[in-house]
Scaffold this active site. Structure first.
Site, PDB file in Angstrom:
ATOM      1  N   ASN A 130      55.412  37.390 112.214  1.00 45.30           N
ATOM      2  CA  ASN A 130      56.005  37.023 110.932  1.00 45.30           C
ATOM      3  C   ASN A 130      56.828  38.214 110.456  1.00 45.30           C
ATOM      4  O   ASN A 130      56.267  39.226 110.051  1.00 45.30           O
ATOM      5  CB  ASN A 130      54.877  36.700 109.936  1.00 45.30           C
ATOM      6  CG  ASN A 130      55.390  36.476 108.524  1.00 45.30           C
ATOM      7  OD1 ASN A 130      56.594  36.378 108.306  1.00 45.30           O
ATOM      8  ND2 ASN A 130      54.476  36.394 107.564  1.00 45.30           N
ATOM      9  N   LYS A 182      58.656  38.401 107.897  1.00 40.14           N
ATOM     10  CA  LYS A 182      58.774  38.450 106.431  1.00 40.14           C
ATOM     11  C   LYS A 182      60.255  38.677 106.057  1.00 40.14           C
ATOM     12  O   LYS A 182      61.120  38.204 106.785  1.00 40.14           O
ATOM     13  CB  LYS A 182      57.835  39.513 105.852  1.00 40.14           C
ATOM     14  CG  LYS A 182      56.399  39.333 106.380  1.00 40.14           C
ATOM     15  CD  LYS A 182      55.360  40.129 105.667  1.00 40.14           C
ATOM     16  CE  LYS A 182      53.988  39.839 106.253  1.00 40.14           C
ATOM     17  NZ  LYS A 182      52.920  40.512 105.529  1.00 40.14           N
ATOM     18  N   HIS A 193      51.488  31.223 103.022  1.00 39.86           N
ATOM     19  CA  HIS A 193      51.193  32.649 103.199  1.00 39.86           C
ATOM     20  C   HIS A 193      50.794  33.234 101.835  1.00 39.86           C
ATOM     21  O   HIS A 193      51.318  32.804 100.802  1.00 39.86           O
ATOM     22  CB  HIS A 193      52.431  33.367 103.752  1.00 39.86           C
ATOM     23  CG  HIS A 193      52.129  34.761 104.197  1.00 39.86           C
ATOM     24  ND1 HIS A 193      52.005  35.804 103.302  1.00 39.86           N
ATOM     25  CD2 HIS A 193      51.886  35.280 105.428  1.00 39.86           C
ATOM     26  CE1 HIS A 193      51.709  36.910 103.979  1.00 39.86           C
ATOM     27  NE2 HIS A 193      51.631  36.628 105.268  1.00 39.86           N
ATOM     28  N   GLU A 205      51.655  35.789 100.380  1.00 39.40           N
ATOM     29  CA  GLU A 205      52.786  36.319  99.604  1.00 39.40           C
ATOM     30  C   GLU A 205      53.528  35.187  98.887  1.00 39.40           C
ATOM     31  O   GLU A 205      54.088  35.393  97.809  1.00 39.40           O
ATOM     32  CB  GLU A 205      53.712  37.139 100.524  1.00 39.40           C
ATOM     33  CG  GLU A 205      53.031  38.457 100.921  1.00 39.40           C
ATOM     34  CD  GLU A 205      53.396  39.007 102.281  1.00 39.40           C
ATOM     35  OE1 GLU A 205      54.403  38.577 102.864  1.00 39.40           O
ATOM     36  OE2 GLU A 205      52.653  39.883 102.777  1.00 39.40           O
ATOM     37  N   GLU A 246      44.025  35.153 106.886  1.00 44.37           N
ATOM     38  CA  GLU A 246      44.631  36.428 106.532  1.00 44.37           C
ATOM     39  C   GLU A 246      44.013  36.939 105.235  1.00 44.37           C
ATOM     40  O   GLU A 246      44.470  36.567 104.138  1.00 44.37           O
ATOM     41  CB  GLU A 246      46.143  36.263 106.338  1.00 44.37           C
ATOM     42  CG  GLU A 246      46.866  35.793 107.573  1.00 44.37           C
ATOM     43  CD  GLU A 246      48.315  36.275 107.601  1.00 44.37           C
ATOM     44  OE1 GLU A 246      48.710  36.826 108.625  1.00 44.37           O
ATOM     45  OE2 GLU A 246      49.022  36.127 106.590  1.00 44.37           O
ATOM     46  N   GLY A 305      49.086  44.469 105.539  1.00 45.49           N
ATOM     47  CA  GLY A 305      49.933  45.636 105.306  1.00 45.49           C
ATOM     48  C   GLY A 305      49.188  46.869 104.821  1.00 45.49           C
ATOM     49  O   GLY A 305      49.808  47.809 104.317  1.00 45.49           O
ATOM     50  N   SER A 338      47.100  43.469 109.397  1.00 39.94           N
ATOM     51  CA  SER A 338      47.058  44.797 110.037  1.00 39.94           C
ATOM     52  C   SER A 338      46.702  44.764 111.520  1.00 39.94           C
ATOM     53  O   SER A 338      46.077  45.694 112.030  1.00 39.94           O
ATOM     54  CB  SER A 338      46.111  45.733 109.274  1.00 39.94           C
ATOM     55  OG  SER A 338      46.622  45.992 107.988  1.00 39.94           O
TER      56      SER A 338
HETATM   57  P1  13P Z   1      50.678  42.892 108.586  1.00 36.97           P
HETATM   58  O1  13P Z   1      50.431  42.647 110.069  1.00 36.97           O
HETATM   59  O2  13P Z   1      51.905  43.693 108.322  1.00 36.97           O
HETATM   60  O3  13P Z   1      49.445  43.413 107.925  1.00 36.97           O
HETATM   61  O4  13P Z   1      50.982  41.453 107.938  1.00 36.97           O
HETATM   62  C1  13P Z   1      50.122  40.409 108.225  1.00 36.97           C
HETATM   63  C2  13P Z   1      50.737  39.155 107.730  1.00 36.97           C
HETATM   64  O5  13P Z   1      50.837  38.923 106.543  1.00 36.97           O
HETATM   65  C3  13P Z   1      51.261  38.217 108.736  1.00 36.97           C
HETATM   66  O6  13P Z   1      51.600  37.002 108.165  1.00 36.97           O
END
Ligand code: 13P
Length: 246
Positions: A8, A10, A91, A93, A161, A167, A206
């Site tokens: 992803n 983002k 997601h 976010e 997640e 992150g 992560s």
């Molecule tokens: P990270 O791997 O950067 O922690 O992000 C995970 C994520 O949100 C994947 O959708």
């Protein structure tokens, strides 16, 4: 079941980032898992041409509507037309910054299936919810509310997640991942019955080249949804290579 390693990106990437996808394409030997990359929507069509079908591409969100006066939104059919095979939905976010509710995520999933996309529906508790030991009930509610009836292993994967692991460099312990994935499996069976059979449950938060082997080879983990470490082909390839053939 073959595991799935999905990236992803983002809100990262412009035309120059296509070089990472070409590097990925050129280095994908006979990997032991399925692969998916979800770049920003603006890159899907160009990525589609660049990789010539070497692996599938996905979007990161879609509208629940098919077309019309929804400025700035992107329909599932548009993603499909650009070359996507899949879309990430719900997601954290999107839930956090755009106020997406379980019901909206479920509507988006139905729209995505109708357009011929498969979905990756995300669930996961916040730090405070984990501190309060509410992770099971939170994820149960998200599965019940965001995954519509009609979800099957063929059209849907779930991504667990935990928000506090995204992150941050923090990950749950193996035991915590195994427990949650088993819990999600039982939530899916409760809400979908037979449909839940064989549905992939991915872990995200992560995942990086150092912890991929340990996480991805847990029996309950059917793959990973990778954020930051999917942006560079070299890192993503290490994660893909961590999946042991079985
Ligand atoms: P990270 O791997 O950067 O922690 O992000 C995970 C994520 O949100 C994947 O959708």
């Amino acid at each position: 079941m073959r595991k799935l390693v999905a990236g992803n990106w983002k809100m990262n990437g412009t035309g120059t980032s296509l070089a990472e996808l070409e590097a990925l394409k050129n280095s994908l030997a006979q990997s032991a898992c399925d692969i998916l990359v979800c770049p920003p929507a603006t890159l899907i069509a160009r990525a589609h041409w660049a990789i010539k079908g070497a692996f599938p591409l996905g979007g990161q969100d879609c509208s629940s509507k098919t077309s019309g006066a929804f400025t700035g939104d992107i329909s599932a059919a548009m993603l499909k037309d650009a070359g996507a095979a899949s879309v990430i939905l719900g997601h954290s976010e999107r839930r956090q910054y755009h106020g997406e509710t379980d019901a909206q995520v479920a509507e988006k999933a139905k729209a995505a299936w109708a357009a011929g996309l498969t979905t990756i529906i995300c669930v996961g508790e916040s730090d405070g919810e984990r501190q309060a030991n509410k992770q099971n009930s939170i994820c149960h509610g998200q599965i019940t509310g965001s995954v519509p009836k009609g979800a099957t292993a063929a059209n849907t994967a779930i991504a667990y997640e935990p928000v506090w692991a995204i992150g941050t460099g923090k990950t749950p312990t193996n035991d915590e991942i195994v427990q949650m994935h088993a819990h999600l499996r039982s939530c899916l069976t409760e809400s979908l019955g037979e449909g839940a059979k064989g549905m992939r449950i991915l872990y995200g938060g992560s995942v990086n080249p150092s912890n991929a082997e340990q996480i991805l080879n847990l029996a309950e983990v059917d793959g990973a949804l990778v954020g930051g470490a999917s942006l560079k082909a070299a890192d993503f390839l290490k994660i893909i290579a961590a999946v042991r053939p079985h």
